[in-house]
Design an enzyme around this catalytic site. Structure first.
Site: not given
Ligand code: GLY
Length: 417
Positions: A126, A188
């Site tokens: 992320d 994601d």
């Molecule tokens: N890490 C991205 C989400 O939880 O959507």
């Protein structure tokens, strides 16, 4: 075969009466409402430790999280750590772009260094969420010089180390090479690719571009179902990279709306970067599914298959989907379709403003009625850092406050030449 619904078909119906349309706010009113709410957030932030950032709200109050919180396991529960601090910076830059008030930018510039150590974090995919809305958007807007943006380049290279050459995907979650995660890919990650598109454009690095392109293609092929809905995770053979299995985000969830929105927006962004028809088709399929299940008020249920009207909703998913529409409204190859997509994006942003834009200074956050995680009970019916940011970015792009080149961090011709 279901008909392909368009966003406009679902939210009009009996609301198409001319009087109703005339009485609805305009996009610029919604943008002004966003700036007002963002202004209140800046005042609030003056009280915080400079190393703590908004994660999500509960009972109308921010849960702040240290920027140093790393992803970890506690028993069987996975804690993703701080993947959200970058969104607060992005919100600050957006507050400054047209308000004529540089308080937000000055405050945020003073805290930008707190992110730097995360550029070397090998425990999470992320880093795109941390560094694209913060360093990259600041550079694109012209708030920081090119030589100050090196942590974003370092973070992009760190994501590149997650690339699995056999399976052609970027490892999801967890430390690089950790056997529990090395064989996984998640939808994601599509929205962490914008950092790689930017870095490859700025540093003319074809290696990062190719990894991002391969990951996007693999995701389009493996993480979208026939009907356009998304899986959360794919698992692969550790040696050959071949697909072993796919799963949604939890046993009770068929398709999480936020994952679906990450898919739609990530593929739209990837199409802008690559010009590849396969990625445009993936964005359109993901958006068509999202539109099919979107309630009339524009606020997605947390789980798109949840037919229970009282179930948690996630306005952040709708904001991210609106950004996907606005991006495709700039880059779709068919000019008529561009106009249509842009109109659908603007319309969704306005509808979200009616129900979800915070107008109460006692309540924290900008975009209300989001949900972080229903199974964990995290941030159910509140604001989120990412909802606040992507809603603002979509509004800024749709109203012309920022150009597509600034919003994306690159011009497509730069990457595709
Ligand atoms: N890490 C991205 C989400 O939880 O959507």
């Amino acid at each position: 075969v279901l008909p392909e619904p368009r966003f406009e078909h679902r939210h009009r119906g009996e609301h198409t009466a001319a009087a109703d349309i005339d009485s609805r706010p305009k996009l610029t009113d919604t943008w002004c409402g966003y700036l007002e709410a963002a202004g209140r957030e800046i005042v609030r932030a003056l009280q915080w430790e400079p190393t703590a950032f908004p994660h999500f709200t509960e009972d109308g109050q921010w849960r702040l999280l240290s920027v140093e919180a790393r992803s970890r396991w506690d028993g069987d529960v996975y804690y993703p750590g701080n993947w959200t601090a970058g969104f607060w910076f992005g919100m600050c830059w957006l507050r400054g772009v047209s308000s004529g008030d540089d308080t937000a930018a000055v405050l945020a510039l003073g805290r930008l260094d707190t992110l730097v150590t995360r550029a070397e974090d090998s425990t999470t995919q992320d880093l795109g969420f941390l560094f694209q809305p913060s360093f990259v958007l600041a550079e694109s807007i012209g708030l920081i010089d090119t030589e100050l943006v090196w942590p974003a380049h370092a973070a992009a290279r760190m994501i590149g180390h997650r690339f699995n050459h056999a399976g052609r995907y970027l490892q999801a979650l967890g430390p690089i090479g950790d056997a529990r995660f090395a064989t996984t890919s998640t939808i994601d990650t599509m929205m962490n690719l914008p950092l790689l598109w930017w870095a490859s454009a700025r540093a003319a690095d074809p290696r990062l571009f190719e990894m991002a392109r391969q990951h996007a293609r693999t995701s389009a092929r493996l993480l979208l179902r026939e009907d356009g809905s998304s899986y959360q995770l794919s698992e692969h053979d550790p040696v050959s990279g071949a697909l072993h299995g796919r799963s949604p985000s939890s046993a009770e969830t068929a398709c999480q709306s936020r994952g679906q929105a990450w898919a739609a927006c990530g593929f739209a962004w990837a199409y802008a970067a690559t010009g590849e028809p396969e990625l445009l088709a993936a964005a359109e399929r993901a958006l068509a599914y999202f539109a099919r299940i979107l309630p009339e008020d524009g606020v997605a249920s947390w789980d798109l298959a949840d037919v229970n009207a009282d179930g948690p909703r996630d306005s952040s998913a709708s904001a991210i989907a609106a950004l996907a529409l606005v991006i495709l409204g700039r880059f779709h190859p068919d000019p008529a379709h561009r106009v249509e997509l842009d109109g659908q994006g603007a319309d969704l942003l306005i509808r979200l403003g009616v129900d979800c834009l915070n107008r109460d200074e006692r309540v924290h956050g900008i975009l209300l009625h989001s949900c972080y995680s229903k199974p964990h009970g995290w941030g159910v019916d509140g604001a989120t850092g990412w909802g606040d940011f992507y809603y603002g970015l979509a509004l800024a792009l749709a109203t012309g406050q920022v150009t597509a080149e600034v919003a994306l961090g690159f011009s497509p011709t730069q990457l595709q030449s």
